[in-house]
Design an enzyme around this catalytic site. Structure first.
Site, PDB file in Angstrom:
ATOM      1  N   GLY A   9      11.540  -1.427 -21.376  1.00 52.12           N
ATOM      2  CA  GLY A   9      12.002  -2.523 -22.220  1.00 52.12           C
ATOM      3  C   GLY A   9      13.021  -3.360 -21.475  1.00 52.12           C
ATOM      4  O   GLY A   9      13.552  -2.946 -20.436  1.00 52.12           O
ATOM      5  N   GLY A  10      13.302  -4.535 -22.006  1.00 49.69           N
ATOM      6  CA  GLY A  10      14.261  -5.433 -21.373  1.00 49.69           C
ATOM      7  C   GLY A  10      15.690  -4.944 -21.541  1.00 49.69           C
ATOM      8  O   GLY A  10      15.969  -4.014 -22.301  1.00 49.69           O
ATOM      9  N   SER A  11      16.586  -5.579 -20.834  1.00 45.67           N
ATOM     10  CA  SER A  11      18.017  -5.293 -20.951  1.00 45.67           C
ATOM     11  C   SER A  11      18.476  -5.475 -22.400  1.00 45.67           C
ATOM     12  O   SER A  11      18.044  -6.408 -23.076  1.00 45.67           O
ATOM     13  CB  SER A  11      18.773  -6.253 -20.030  1.00 45.67           C
ATOM     14  OG  SER A  11      20.151  -6.005 -20.065  1.00 45.67           O
ATOM     15  N   SER A  12      19.297  -4.571 -22.884  1.00 40.44           N
ATOM     16  CA  SER A  12      19.832  -4.601 -24.258  1.00 40.44           C
ATOM     17  C   SER A  12      18.758  -4.458 -25.333  1.00 40.44           C
ATOM     18  O   SER A  12      18.987  -4.814 -26.487  1.00 40.44           O
ATOM     19  CB  SER A  12      20.653  -5.874 -24.520  1.00 40.44           C
ATOM     20  OG  SER A  12      21.840  -5.853 -23.752  1.00 40.44           O
ATOM     21  N   GLY A  14      17.713  -1.513 -26.183  1.00 42.03           N
ATOM     22  CA  GLY A  14      18.043  -0.269 -26.871  1.00 42.03           C
ATOM     23  C   GLY A  14      17.388   0.977 -26.296  1.00 42.03           C
ATOM     24  O   GLY A  14      17.346   2.017 -26.949  1.00 42.03           O
ATOM     25  N   LYS A  15      16.903   0.884 -25.052  1.00 38.37           N
ATOM     26  CA  LYS A  15      16.227   2.033 -24.440  1.00 38.37           C
ATOM     27  C   LYS A  15      17.129   3.255 -24.313  1.00 38.37           C
ATOM     28  O   LYS A  15      16.728   4.366 -24.605  1.00 38.37           O
ATOM     29  CB  LYS A  15      15.746   1.684 -23.025  1.00 38.37           C
ATOM     30  CG  LYS A  15      14.796   0.540 -22.932  1.00 38.37           C
ATOM     31  CD  LYS A  15      14.498   0.193 -21.478  1.00 38.37           C
ATOM     32  CE  LYS A  15      15.728  -0.131 -20.668  1.00 38.37           C
ATOM     33  NZ  LYS A  15      16.432  -1.368 -21.089  1.00 38.37           N
ATOM     34  N   SER A  16      18.344   3.051 -23.817  1.00 41.09           N
ATOM     35  CA  SER A  16      19.164   4.231 -23.532  1.00 41.09           C
ATOM     36  C   SER A  16      19.599   4.916 -24.829  1.00 41.09           C
ATOM     37  O   SER A  16      19.729   6.145 -24.860  1.00 41.09           O
ATOM     38  CB  SER A  16      20.368   3.881 -22.659  1.00 41.09           C
ATOM     39  OG  SER A  16      21.298   3.140 -23.396  1.00 41.09           O
ATOM     40  N   ASP A  36      19.404   2.521 -14.502  1.00 41.66           N
ATOM     41  CA  ASP A  36      20.867   2.456 -14.369  1.00 41.66           C
ATOM     42  C   ASP A  36      21.389   3.595 -13.485  1.00 41.66           C
ATOM     43  O   ASP A  36      22.343   3.415 -12.727  1.00 41.66           O
ATOM     44  CB  ASP A  36      21.547   2.524 -15.745  1.00 41.66           C
ATOM     45  CG  ASP A  36      21.391   1.230 -16.530  1.00 41.66           C
ATOM     46  OD1 ASP A  36      20.935   0.225 -15.948  1.00 41.66           O
ATOM     47  OD2 ASP A  36      21.719   1.223 -17.724  1.00 41.66           O
TER      48      ASP A  36
END
Lengths: 182, 182, 182, 182
Positions: A9-12, A14-16, A36
């Site tokens: 998914g893109g940055s921000s 909510g993947k992490s 990351d």
């Protein structure tokens, strides 16, 4: 039983957060690794400049050849962890779309992998980027659609419409279902 | 014009995200300060033990007398910053409910303050606590209701139902409306 | 008894380590605040651009008018914390040399202040900047001498020659001596 | 040419600083990975409790069977990264002394490895632990000697007597010398 879950998914998007929730709800102990982790492990010189990773003023991310070389070794190593018995949630941003997926697919050959698309509307992701307060502006909007183009998933979740924990439970149910049918 | 915005909500209710978004959408430059800033400034010895801040196994937070003394000076100092011309968003957890609010209200006497309740359903906040991955489990659920009991607000937002940026825009509209009517 | 200790030194000179050690060895509970606390509290827009804080390619730090305005209110607030009874260690980088010191001196008028210069050889500080891995290269060398020019101290320590804890003990002895003679 | 550098030392001995400096001074791009990377990747539940990692009141670290299982896969994966062409600096704490070293030695079989002991006097490391402000007290002193007992090195450095950058240069010289003689 699923051995590797790849969240793209893109940055921000909510993947992490989903990754941490998956560690809490999945049976057994899973490692959470991602782009990351890799960037943190890189030399400072590769986090900027022509051969490493760079951030254009509009938030677009540009990756150079030395970054790619270390990334290839990193992917091989994460695959080896799974082959050695660790279950792994990988949290990724497929900047290269299907090419990025192909790099992971080749390395994970022979392992049982669940491919998950983590969607988030561009406007929502851009707002979350501001809320985090430590991100380079524009990455969220720039990546929201582009990282999914041409990528094939077993399952997709949308964090604009569901909490990270809810998304994690949906993914965990699929993992459990696969465990029965295989 | 509003000089201080006090956001009160439980752990993982999304206060700091709203605070960062307020800094982005409000006219002028606002400082974002909060109980996390204060805790970081405390001696390590006060972050545990009988005289400082402690965490019970169920996530309940217990605050001792030396913590309270430093906190009182901190509150006086934040009020002085606003009197010296800074506009400030304060991000707080009113563990003592109306007593906590009264401490701030007395210190902020004479300043134009907007009191905002940041609600989040206990179950949602608990899920976000897991998603953050670095929080002591149980704080979110333990605080979700208790920090609001007996506290009086000008405005309430609910992060279970709206994004941080949306909540920030609602608050900013109220700030703008107050600027006209006062 | 000393009410405020102001540590002034360049980036990567070891101020915050001394500050943490002072909190551990001084009698009573001290707050540790500093320019990093202030920068974290600033809007993201002021951490770059003409009106806030900027980093030139050689690591030089440039501060704009809106940054200065919030900083003035911040300094007034920290002084108010000390007047309200908190003892405070302030960890600062006097980019403006004697002008910076004068801003603090005026705000701290009437309080018992210990002014401490935290020296570190430019080459050593530059090496520590690399070792930290998350700092903008060049700041340490650029600031090592310049922040001390024209500044007057009660006491100086040199972290190129002594550990943070040793420096903290030297400062604490001076605080104790002042407590006896005043 | 050296493919893997293993730095072993106690908590707060300065390993990660040396690792960052090595990335800056060694020719080519090296990944910096370590036990902190692994712990961050673990589920929150394994960072406490009987099956994961625990911290006794005196700072002693206790590691359980599930932690060990994920660690074994992690070590295999890091070795695979080196075999895939990445050069890697590994930053480790050999809690098990020679048993820990043997686990790495077996996994790194066939790779050119430089084993480096990172010494730091217990008192100095304990002071740095306080200066960092976010570490569990007692780990530094508890590990300063014990992690080196029975471990065999190609080279030892002592951060009580030399800066991280100086230690990194000594190690880099040895790497260069090995490149010539092999």
């Amino acid at each position: 039983m699923t051995q590797v879950i790849v969240l793209n998914g893109g940055s921000s998007s909510g993947k992490s957060g989903i990754s941490r929730c998956l560690q809490a709800v999945l049976p057994g102990a899973w490692l959470a690794l991602g782009v990351d982790t890799l960037v943190d492990a890189m030399p400072a010189s590769l986090r900027e400049g022509d051969t490493g990773i760079g951030f254009a003023p509009d938030g677009e991310v540009v990756v150079g050849p030395e970054f790619r070389a270390l990334e290839a070794a990193w992917i091989a190593g994460v695959a080896a962890m799974a082959r050695a018995g660790a279950r792994v949630v990988v949290d990724e941003v497929f900047l290269g779309g299907p090419d990025s997926q192909e790099r992971w697919r080749a390395a994970l050959e022979g392992l049982r992998v669940l491919w998950v698309g983590v969607r988030c509307e561009a406007g929502v992701a851009a707002g979350r980027e501001v809320a985090r307060g430590d991100r380079i502006g524009g990455m969220a909007a720039s990546q929201a659609e582009s990282v999914h183009r041409g990528v094939v998933y077993d399952l997709e979740v949308d964090t604009s419409r569901a909490e990270a924990m809810t998304c994690a439970r949906i993914i965990a149910e699929r993992v459990a279902a696969q465990a029965w049918t295989v």
